[in-house]
Scaffold this motif. Structure first.
Motif, PDB file in Angstrom:
ATOM      1  N   VAL A 104       0.855  -1.185   0.000  1.00 40.98           N
ATOM      2  CA  VAL A 104       0.000   0.000   0.000  1.00 40.98           C
ATOM      3  C   VAL A 104       0.894   1.239   0.000  1.00 40.98           C
ATOM      4  O   VAL A 104       1.795   1.373   0.840  1.00 40.98           O
ATOM      5  CB  VAL A 104      -0.941   0.013   1.215  1.00 40.98           C
ATOM      6  N   ASP A 105       0.626   2.146  -0.931  1.00 37.79           N
ATOM      7  CA  ASP A 105       1.471   3.315  -1.183  1.00 37.79           C
ATOM      8  C   ASP A 105       0.699   4.584  -0.826  1.00 37.79           C
ATOM      9  O   ASP A 105      -0.137   5.060  -1.598  1.00 37.79           O
ATOM     10  CB  ASP A 105       1.880   3.300  -2.660  1.00 37.79           C
ATOM     11  N   PHE A 106       0.987   5.147   0.351  1.00 35.26           N
ATOM     12  CA  PHE A 106       0.304   6.359   0.806  1.00 35.26           C
ATOM     13  C   PHE A 106       0.993   7.592   0.222  1.00 35.26           C
ATOM     14  O   PHE A 106       2.171   7.836   0.460  1.00 35.26           O
ATOM     15  CB  PHE A 106       0.326   6.451   2.330  1.00 35.26           C
ATOM     16  N   HIS A 107       0.215   8.404  -0.535  1.00 34.03           N
ATOM     17  CA  HIS A 107       0.738   9.645  -1.088  1.00 34.03           C
ATOM     18  C   HIS A 107       0.513  10.825  -0.142  1.00 34.03           C
ATOM     19  O   HIS A 107       1.162  11.853  -0.294  1.00 34.03           O
ATOM     20  CB  HIS A 107       0.069   9.951  -2.428  1.00 34.03           C
ATOM     21  N   TYR A 108      -0.410  10.714   0.801  1.00 34.04           N
ATOM     22  CA  TYR A 108      -0.765  11.821   1.701  1.00 34.04           C
ATOM     23  C   TYR A 108      -1.080  13.092   0.912  1.00 34.04           C
ATOM     24  O   TYR A 108      -0.586  14.188   1.191  1.00 34.04           O
ATOM     25  CB  TYR A 108       0.352  12.057   2.731  1.00 34.04           C
ATOM     26  N   SER A 109      -1.939  12.908  -0.089  1.00 36.74           N
ATOM     27  CA  SER A 109      -2.313  13.997  -0.985  1.00 36.74           C
ATOM     28  C   SER A 109      -3.640  13.632  -1.636  1.00 36.74           C
ATOM     29  O   SER A 109      -4.081  12.478  -1.554  1.00 36.74           O
ATOM     30  CB  SER A 109      -1.236  14.185  -2.055  1.00 36.74           C
ATOM     31  N   ASP A 110      -4.254  14.604  -2.276  1.00 38.31           N
ATOM     32  CA  ASP A 110      -5.454  14.344  -3.075  1.00 38.31           C
ATOM     33  C   ASP A 110      -5.098  14.011  -4.523  1.00 38.31           C
ATOM     34  O   ASP A 110      -5.983  13.696  -5.322  1.00 38.31           O
ATOM     35  CB  ASP A 110      -6.375  15.574  -3.079  1.00 38.31           C
ATOM     36  N   THR A 111      -3.817  14.121  -4.855  1.00 30.77           N
ATOM     37  CA  THR A 111      -3.368  13.895  -6.222  1.00 30.77           C
ATOM     38  C   THR A 111      -1.936  13.395  -6.184  1.00 30.77           C
ATOM     39  O   THR A 111      -1.426  13.018  -5.125  1.00 30.77           O
ATOM     40  CB  THR A 111      -3.514  15.191  -7.063  1.00 30.77           C
ATOM     41  N   TRP A 112      -1.254  13.393  -7.338  1.00 36.30           N
ATOM     42  CA  TRP A 112       0.084  12.814  -7.444  1.00 36.30           C
ATOM     43  C   TRP A 112       1.067  13.477  -6.487  1.00 36.30           C
ATOM     44  O   TRP A 112       1.166  14.694  -6.405  1.00 36.30           O
ATOM     45  CB  TRP A 112       0.611  12.981  -8.865  1.00 36.30           C
ATOM     46  N   ALA A 113       1.830  12.655  -5.791  1.00 35.35           N
ATOM     47  CA  ALA A 113       2.962  13.117  -4.981  1.00 35.35           C
ATOM     48  C   ALA A 113       4.227  12.490  -5.551  1.00 35.35           C
ATOM     49  O   ALA A 113       4.280  11.276  -5.762  1.00 35.35           O
ATOM     50  CB  ALA A 113       2.773  12.714  -3.523  1.00 35.35           C
ATOM     51  N   ASP A 114       5.244  13.313  -5.791  1.00 36.86           N
ATOM     52  CA  ASP A 114       6.494  12.844  -6.368  1.00 36.86           C
ATOM     53  C   ASP A 114       7.572  13.873  -6.030  1.00 36.86           C
ATOM     54  O   ASP A 114       7.300  14.828  -5.285  1.00 36.86           O
ATOM     55  CB  ASP A 114       6.338  12.616  -7.880  1.00 36.86           C
ATOM     56  N   PRO A 115       8.804  13.736  -6.534  1.00 33.25           N
ATOM     57  CA  PRO A 115       9.848  14.678  -6.119  1.00 33.25           C
ATOM     58  C   PRO A 115       9.534  16.144  -6.400  1.00 33.25           C
ATOM     59  O   PRO A 115      10.036  17.022  -5.699  1.00 33.25           O
ATOM     60  CB  PRO A 115      11.071  14.214  -6.924  1.00 33.25           C
ATOM     61  N   GLY A 116       8.713  16.422  -7.407  1.00 32.38           N
ATOM     62  CA  GLY A 116       8.421  17.801  -7.761  1.00 32.38           C
ATOM     63  C   GLY A 116       7.198  18.385  -7.091  1.00 32.38           C
ATOM     64  O   GLY A 116       6.938  19.589  -7.203  1.00 32.38           O
ATOM     65  N   LYS A 117       6.432  17.565  -6.404  1.00 30.99           N
ATOM     66  CA  LYS A 117       5.209  18.063  -5.752  1.00 30.99           C
ATOM     67  C   LYS A 117       4.786  17.116  -4.637  1.00 30.99           C
ATOM     68  O   LYS A 117       4.673  15.911  -4.823  1.00 30.99           O
ATOM     69  CB  LYS A 117       4.086  18.226  -6.778  1.00 30.99           C
ATOM     70  N   GLN A 118       4.572  17.715  -3.485  1.00 35.28           N
ATOM     71  CA  GLN A 118       4.085  16.981  -2.318  1.00 35.28           C
ATOM     72  C   GLN A 118       3.011  17.863  -1.674  1.00 35.28           C
ATOM     73  O   GLN A 118       3.204  18.487  -0.634  1.00 35.28           O
ATOM     74  CB  GLN A 118       5.231  16.688  -1.333  1.00 35.28           C
ATOM     75  N   TYR A 119       1.834  17.911  -2.338  1.00 39.52           N
ATOM     76  CA  TYR A 119       0.777  18.832  -1.923  1.00 39.52           C
ATOM     77  C   TYR A 119      -0.075  18.219  -0.821  1.00 39.52           C
ATOM     78  O   TYR A 119      -0.498  17.065  -0.909  1.00 39.52           O
ATOM     79  CB  TYR A 119      -0.118  19.176  -3.110  1.00 39.52           C
ATOM     80  N   LYS A 120      -0.386  19.016   0.177  1.00 38.57           N
ATOM     81  CA  LYS A 120      -1.267  18.551   1.240  1.00 38.57           C
ATOM     82  C   LYS A 120      -2.669  18.280   0.695  1.00 38.57           C
ATOM     83  O   LYS A 120      -3.136  18.980  -0.217  1.00 38.57           O
ATOM     84  CB  LYS A 120      -1.398  19.609   2.337  1.00 38.57           C
ATOM     85  N   PRO A 121      -3.380  17.315   1.272  1.00 38.70           N
ATOM     86  CA  PRO A 121      -4.807  17.193   0.965  1.00 38.70           C
ATOM     87  C   PRO A 121      -5.529  18.476   1.367  1.00 38.70           C
ATOM     88  O   PRO A 121      -5.157  19.132   2.355  1.00 38.70           O
ATOM     89  CB  PRO A 121      -5.264  16.013   1.833  1.00 38.70           C
ATOM     90  N   ALA A 122      -6.556  18.831   0.634  1.00 34.32           N
ATOM     91  CA  ALA A 122      -7.277  20.075   0.924  1.00 34.32           C
ATOM     92  C   ALA A 122      -7.789  20.113   2.357  1.00 34.32           C
ATOM     93  O   ALA A 122      -7.754  21.155   3.012  1.00 34.32           O
ATOM     94  CB  ALA A 122      -8.434  20.238  -0.061  1.00 34.32           C
ATOM     95  N   ALA A 123      -8.239  18.958   2.840  1.00 40.86           N
ATOM     96  CA  ALA A 123      -8.803  18.903   4.195  1.00 40.86           C
ATOM     97  C   ALA A 123      -7.754  19.104   5.278  1.00 40.86           C
ATOM     98  O   ALA A 123      -8.112  19.336   6.445  1.00 40.86           O
ATOM     99  CB  ALA A 123      -9.514  17.566   4.406  1.00 40.86           C
ATOM    100  N   TRP A 124      -6.476  19.020   4.936  1.00 39.81           N
ATOM    101  CA  TRP A 124      -5.407  19.147   5.931  1.00 39.81           C
ATOM    102  C   TRP A 124      -4.664  20.478   5.849  1.00 39.81           C
ATOM    103  O   TRP A 124      -3.767  20.745   6.645  1.00 39.81           O
ATOM    104  CB  TRP A 124      -4.377  18.028   5.749  1.00 39.81           C
TER     105      TRP A 124
END
Length: 367
Positions: A104-124
């Motif tokens: 199981v791969d948790f991104h902790y995001s509402d969309t793609w997380a990778d080296p160029g973007k690690q965006y918080k989920p909107a609710a957080w």
């Protein structure tokens, strides 16, 4: 025709295996495929067939080919409603019924997380740091405990996806290693509270960059970041030579003494497009000596497996090919907020444009 296709597939399989060094050892313990796009593909009419053209459950086709694991990403609240706990539970139930294990791969995001973007989920987004740390714990625990309660406990868990620069920016950026550590350890604790046997993976991209891995995992050790396995992305057309990849894995294994898994790799089987959306990799030979053909794809996956097998001390666990089931199904595109977006990856799946299993699948199942 069916017999001819089967014969051609076997010839390609034999050629791919011949291109890899002969190995007397047992197969790698992890021979996996990321199938995160599968639930949405099937909902939109995606079809999958074995090498003989017989329609079937793609998870069963993967298992019968010799694969051992699947990988599923988790987003918090994506725009299209996919890659959430709901789909993870459903796909995991099917996979475990076929004997497949689960990463199981948790991104902790509402969309793609990778080296160029690690965006918080909107609710957080408005949470304090202590609240953010609790959200990581609770989200991780919630998904994994639901899996455990339905009898499909995760075997491995990624706490973050390609976290070269940290996670949940700006709070968890590597500009503040203490914060990075606190967030990652909150996820680690949640995993172990659900199942002490589940192994926690910390996953970076750029698998040929030894300087990155030494910098990152030296800082992880200095800041008490807990983990069981080191995860690596290696795409040969982006992440350096196979030689630099081998050197990095060997050094990381010796330096940190942790098992290593290639959490993502892939290679194209064609330069053609199947959905009208330009593919990311279009070169007829993206890596020298490995053409973008079914045989070239199979040979590259065999080579990546060979690199993993050569990691000293038996610390090379195996590999996952990325998005094996992401075929050219209309509506199953890159952008979860845009149904018109296409898939730039279908030429790297393990199913061809006639929906049939490619020779690379059988190769991956036997490395």
């Amino acid at each position: 025709m069916r017999r001819l296709l089967a014969t051609l597939s076997l010839l390609l399989l034999a050629a791919a295996l011949a291109a890899a060094p002969a190995q007397a050892q047992a197969r790698l313990p992890i021979r996996g495929a990321d199938v995160s796009s599968l639930a949405k593909s099937e909902a939109l009419g995606g079809v999958y067939r074995d090498a003989l053209g017989r329609r079937g459950d793609p998870l069963r086709i993967l298992a019968q080919a010799g694969l051992t694991h699947i990988r599923l990403k988790v987003w918090v609240n994506p725009a299209d409603g996919y890659n959430t706990k709901t789909q993870v539970l459903a796909v995991a139930r099917r996979a475990k019924a076929y004997g497949l294990k689960l990463l199981v791969d948790f991104h902790y995001s509402d969309t793609w997380a990778d080296p160029g973007k690690q965006y918080k989920p909107a609710a957080w987004e408005a949470l304090s740091f202590d609240q953010l740390r609790r959200a990581v714990h609770d989200h991780t625990y919630d998904v994994l405990d639901a899996l455990r309660r339905q009898g499909t406990t995760a075997d491995l868990v990624q706490v973050g996806n390609e976290i070269n620069g940290g996670l949940l920016w700006p709070d968890g950026s590597n500009a503040n290693w203490a914060n990075t550590a606190a967030l990652l350890n909150s996820g680690y604790d949640a995993v172990k509270e659900v199942s002490s046997a589940t192994r926690v993976v910390l996953h970076l991209a750029n698998g040929g960059d030894n300087g990155l891995y030494r910098w990152w995992f030296d800082n992880a050790a200095a800041n008490g970041i807990r983990h069981d396995v080191i995860g690596v992305s290696y795409y040969p057309y982006w992440h350096g030579s196979l030689e630099s990849f081998q050197a990095n894995l060997n050094d990381v294994a010796a330096r940190y003494g942790k098992p290593i898994v290639v959490a993502e790799t892939a290679y194209p089987f064609t330069t053609a497009d199947d959905d009208g959306w330009e593919n990311l990799i279009t070169s007829p030979e993206p890596y020298a000596g490995y053409p973008a053909t079914p045989q070239g794809q199979a040979a590259m996956l065999a080579k990546v497996a060979s690199v993993v097998r050569q990691v000293p001390g038996g610390l090379g666990l195996g590999l996952f090919t990325w998005e094996a089931t992401w075929t050219g199904v209309k509506g199953n595109g890159w952008d979860p907020a845009d149904p018109s977006s296409g898939n730039a990856w279908e030429n790297q799946a393990l199913f061809d444009y006639a929906d049939r299993a490619l020779p690379a699948m059988a190769v991956l199942g036997h490395v």
